[in-house]
Design a protein around this motif. Sequence first.
Motif, PDB file in Angstrom:
ATOM      1  N   ASN A 224       4.667   5.021  -9.775  1.00  0.00           N
ATOM      2  CA  ASN A 224       5.483   5.636  -9.217  1.00  0.00           C
ATOM      3  C   ASN A 224       6.808   5.277  -8.736  1.00  0.00           C
ATOM      4  O   ASN A 224       7.393   5.629  -7.731  1.00  0.00           O
TER       5      ASN A 224
ATOM      6  N   ASP B  98       5.799   8.855  -2.039  1.00  0.00           N
ATOM      7  CA  ASP B  98       5.144   9.309  -3.301  1.00  0.00           C
ATOM      8  C   ASP B  98       5.662   8.805  -4.404  1.00  0.00           C
ATOM      9  O   ASP B  98       5.342   8.388  -5.276  1.00  0.00           O
TER      10      ASP B  98
ATOM     11  N   ASP C 224       6.190   5.782   4.094  1.00  0.00           N
ATOM     12  CA  ASP C 224       5.495   6.176   3.314  1.00  0.00           C
ATOM     13  C   ASP C 224       6.110   6.622   2.122  1.00  0.00           C
ATOM     14  O   ASP C 224       7.237   7.212   2.308  1.00  0.00           O
TER      15      ASP C 224
ATOM     16  N   ASN D   9       0.908  -1.118  -0.315  1.00  0.00           N
ATOM     17  CA  ASN D   9       0.006  -0.156  -0.101  1.00  0.00           C
ATOM     18  C   ASN D   9       0.865   1.249  -0.009  1.00  0.00           C
ATOM     19  O   ASN D   9       0.770   2.011   0.875  1.00  0.00           O
ATOM     20  N   ASN D  10       1.698   1.527  -1.054  1.00  0.00           N
ATOM     21  CA  ASN D  10       2.533   2.388  -0.875  1.00  0.00           C
ATOM     22  C   ASN D  10       3.614   3.020   0.169  1.00  0.00           C
ATOM     23  O   ASN D  10       3.801   4.120   0.542  1.00  0.00           O
TER      24      ASN D  10
END
Length: 324
Positions: A235, A132, A130, A115-116
């Motif tokens: 990403n 981006d 986390d 989940n990213n």
Amino acid sequence: MKIVIIGGGPAGSTAARKLAPFYHVTLIQDKLDFDKPCGGGIKTKAFKEFDIPNKLIKHSLDHVIMKYKNTTVKVDLNGKNLSIVKRDEFDKKLRDLAQQAGAKIIYGRFKTVKNNKAIIKTDNSILNLDYDILIAADGVNSTVRKALNLPKIPATITHYARIDQYKVQTCEFFFDFDIGGEYYAWAFPHENLTHIGTVSRGNFENLCRYLNVKAKPKGYKIPTWQENIIIQKNNVYFVGDAAGQVMPLSFEGIYYAIKSADLLANCILENKNYPNEWNKRFFKEFSLMKKLEALNKTFIRGFVVKAHKLKLIQKFSVKMWLGE
Ligand SMILES: Cc1cc2nc3c(=O)[nH]c(=O)nc-3n(C[C@H](O)[C@H](O)[C@H](O)COP(=O)(O)OP(=O)(O)OC[C@H]3O[C@@H](n4cnc5c(N)ncnc54)[C@H](O)[C@@H]3O)c2cc1C
């Protein structure tokens, strides 16, 4: 924006150094003093181009030697245009420079993504970071590629050892087929040692006989670049060996890892398409070298070595190889 970079080799540290002044950058490196098995050969111009301290240069070379059967050719590099670095020291310095630019360095091992979040195992904890953007600069056996179910990087095994019985003043390349195999064998100076390498185990044993030395090699993978390697998935961006960005034939990976990481960082900063920009900048050069690499696998190899007795051919090759 949060950027997590996996792998603190030349590619990861360069991307971290360039991006850290603008974003929240975390660099993950598994081994503290990793000494990458490597010849350590890098174009001297890289030091100026990427503001890397010259004091990391252990040998400055103005010529190299090519050998094929009874032919030995001294190739003039048109100045001290090839340098040798010690990889543990070089990589550590690049990580220090990234840290000075504002990157946070965590020593730990990337395990997977969920989940990213990048899951990192350190000595005493499991971190969920986390991001981006995730940059995979974790080398030829990229765990990030595995985590994303992407195909492995095409690679060949090289056999490599560090010896003290055969001393060289400069880089020597051996093109005889029984020693050099599909590519060539090499012996590079490393302070009071010599690093030697070749392709198959059999070629390595022949090289040792030829040099009259005893050595036990270890096998390591090196990428064999080909077109259509996936270097971006959503990403997640791949760079350096994790993207197969090693120049065919010359097997230069350090310089192209740094160059590609710099290009990737620019793409992120300027919101440009990384695979397109990489192809625009490097595709022609890599494709041409791939064709020359195929020729080097044929009987033409012997003629090419002999042709290097001509200054004109030397100049042409050195221009292509070192840009000088
Ligand atoms: C025998 C041999 C000789 C070579 N000689 C030369 C040469 O003379 N000149 C040249 O230009 N190139 C040479 N190369 C190629 C060169 O070593 C590589 O192309 C170059 O190191 C690529 O840099 P990189 O940053 O992409 O990857 P790497 O240097 O492999 O760095 C990846 C980093 O990621 C870390 N890492 C890996 N997995 C994880 C994980 N899961 N979590 C956290 N960290 C991780 C590793 O510890 C490593 O520090 C040689 C290669 C071999 C095998």
